[in-house]
Write a protein that holds these residues in place. Structure first.
Motif, PDB file in Angstrom:
ATOM      1  N   ALA A 162     -20.155  10.654 -19.899  1.00 31.53           N
ATOM      2  CA  ALA A 162     -18.698  10.546 -19.864  1.00 31.53           C
ATOM      3  C   ALA A 162     -18.238   9.234 -20.495  1.00 31.53           C
ATOM      4  O   ALA A 162     -18.890   8.191 -20.374  1.00 31.53           O
ATOM      5  N   GLU A 211     -17.615  14.425 -21.987  1.00 34.18           N
ATOM      6  CA  GLU A 211     -16.325  14.481 -21.306  1.00 34.18           C
ATOM      7  C   GLU A 211     -15.666  13.109 -21.411  1.00 34.18           C
ATOM      8  O   GLU A 211     -16.340  12.079 -21.400  1.00 34.18           O
ATOM      9  N   ALA A 236     -14.574  17.752 -23.375  1.00 24.74           N
ATOM     10  CA  ALA A 236     -13.576  18.027 -22.342  1.00 24.74           C
ATOM     11  C   ALA A 236     -12.793  16.767 -22.001  1.00 24.74           C
ATOM     12  O   ALA A 236     -13.296  15.650 -22.121  1.00 24.74           O
ATOM     13  N   ARG A 238     -10.558  14.953 -18.907  1.00 26.74           N
ATOM     14  CA  ARG A 238     -10.232  14.972 -17.477  1.00 26.74           C
ATOM     15  C   ARG A 238      -9.292  13.812 -17.177  1.00 26.74           C
ATOM     16  O   ARG A 238      -9.604  12.658 -17.471  1.00 26.74           O
TER      17      ARG A 238
END
Length: 472
Positions: A162, A211, A236, A238
């Motif tokens: 991430a 992410e 992705a 978030r």
């Protein structure tokens, strides 16, 4: 035709290999589990049907794996219908168990209508149709629940790379929080205000992030480029909301006076879904009490033999609309534990003092430590569910001491029935140090409640109990 040098639509993906990942394996696994559920349902349905009516020859032109041609044609169409409804989507849609049941039922009804208009004289025997329908829903949902649990266990062993974007003063805290309480591995950081800079995207790609987690991103940046830039590369996004007023509120996008708006509606837990929730609570609680009765007896004897005092511990907790009720647990501490708590307040590990948590609580018995680690001490609350004081899933009811320390907005959690387990329990349990974190999870549950969310929480609770994560 667009030439190679023409500007690309920002929505057009550039990464052709973005689907050649674990998402594809998950989709194939789900497809297989649904097909296995249909096969099992029809196999059992055909066995039941042979006692009533034979299958018309026109519907069994050929057989494969013991199933007629009509099944394979129907199963192909049904799996296509499930796929069209997004239930093989890797980003969580596949966990919508109730929607899967609805799509399966719709497929059976559509097949019935098509068969009638095609040839009313040729149709499946009713005994086969209705048994296959019901069994398909049961088997498909059960298998998907099993896949959900297995996939969750497997993915937790693989850290997610991430990239974190946040204000400078929050980066260290969020990095530590994410790496300690989840399977995230922070591989890079950037200031949120730099989200749209080309250098930031380059750094994200160089870090091979799966992410991007963002806090404090200006809305204009999100609306313009970041989301689509990441999507083009299969990464992705978030978001961590910062506003308490809008936190975890569902909204409906609407255009009002030529302005893009987000209408926020109140969500009320009523209607058929909530009534069904209560019926399921009673049925599952009764089933649990009957099945676990031998365990109850063994635990009761063990408590009596290892420490003086009663088997059960009853404590006043605050429930629906602030009403006080007696919550039951197996006793895990000395009989005089409530009287000794005042002496331990100075050792409270809760950051804000609202919750009372001492990891190595000296009042706890040796057997009590085991009961808490395995969550067996919570099982008597199945009786609280039967009596209507609690639900299987909901915000955790807290003692009077804790509620007396609440801020005003914390009391929103008392607008719904408390539960044995909830989002708080599956999102860190005892690792949550600040009660605001737990209260926000409760707000999210209230605002986004559905039977499907309850099922997800129950599945995750089973996994946590099996692995004993976060309990003390």
């Amino acid at each position: 035709m667009r030439s190679p040098t023409s500007p690309r639509d920002i929505r057009a993906p550039r990464c052709r290999r973005m689907w050649l990942r674990s998402e594809t394996a998950l989709a194939l696994l789900l497809l297989t589990s649904d097909l296995v559920g249909l096969v099992l349902a029809w196999k059992l349905g055909l066995q039941l049907n042979r006692f009533y009516a034979p299958l018309p020859p026109d519907l069994a032109a050929w057989y494969w794996l013991g199933l007629p041609s009509v099944f394979w044609l129907f199963a192909t169409g049904l799996l296509f219908l499930i796929a069209v409804n997004g239930l093989y989507h890797p980003r969580g849609h596949w966990k919508n168990y109730l929607r899967l049941a609805k799509v399966l039922s719709l497929g059976y009804l559509l097949a019935l209508a098509i068969a009638y208009f095609y040839d009313p004289k040729v149709d499946l025997p009713r005994s086969l149709f209705f048994s296959a329908w019901g069994l398909s829903v049961v088997f498909a949902v059960i298998l998907r629940l099993a896949v959900s649990l297995a996939f969750k266990i497997c993915t937790l062993r693989q850290p997610i790379r991430a990239f974190l974007m946040a204000p400078p003063e929050r980066q260290e805290y969020l990095s530590s929080l994410l790496e300690q309480r989840s399977n995230y591995k922070i591989v890079g950081r950037a200031i949120a205000t730099m989200a749209n800079e080309p250098e930031t995207l380059t750094e994200i790609l160089n870090c091979q992030a799966q992410e991007v987690i963002v806090e404090g991103l200006p809305p204009a940046h999100l609306a313009s480029a970041l989301y689509w830039q990441l999507r083009q590369h299969g990464i992705a996004l978030r978001l961590i909301p910062s506003s308490l007023e809008m936190l975890y509120r569902r909204g409906t996008p609407e255009i009002v006076a030529s302005l893009p708006t987000l209408r926020v509606d109140m969500t009320y837990l009523n209607g058929w879904e909530y009534r069904l929730k209560r019926y399921l609570d009673v049925i599952l609680a009764l089933f649990g009490i009957v099945v676990l009765a031998p365990l109850f007896i063994v635990v009761a004897i063990a408590i009596k033999l290892t420490s003086p005092g009663p088997v059960f511990f009853r404590q006043e907790r605050v429930g629906l609309h602030g009403q006080v009720f007696q919550m039951w647990k197996f006793r895990t501490m000395r009989a005089d534990a409530p009287q000794l708590q005042a002496q331990l307040e100075a050792q409270n590990e809760s950051a804000d003092g609202i919750l009372f948590k001492v990891k190595n609580d000296p009042r706890r018995t040796r057997l009590g430590s085991f009961l808490r680690k395995t969550s067996i001490d919570e099982l008597p609350q199945l009786f609280n569910v039967l009596w209507g004081d609690m639900s299987l899933v909901g915000p955790r009811p807290l003692p009077l001491r804790d509620v007396a320390r609440f801020h005003s907005w914390h009391h929103i959690r008392h607008q719904v029935m408390p539960g044995i387990t909830g989002l708080w329990q599956i999102s860190g349990r005892s690792q949550i140090g600040n009660f605001d974190e737990a209260a926000r999870l409760d707000l999210y549950y209230i605002d986004n409640w559905s039977l499907n969310l309850d099922l997800e929480i129950l599945v995750e609770t089973v996994r946590i109990v099996l692995f004993g994560s976060g309990a003390y």
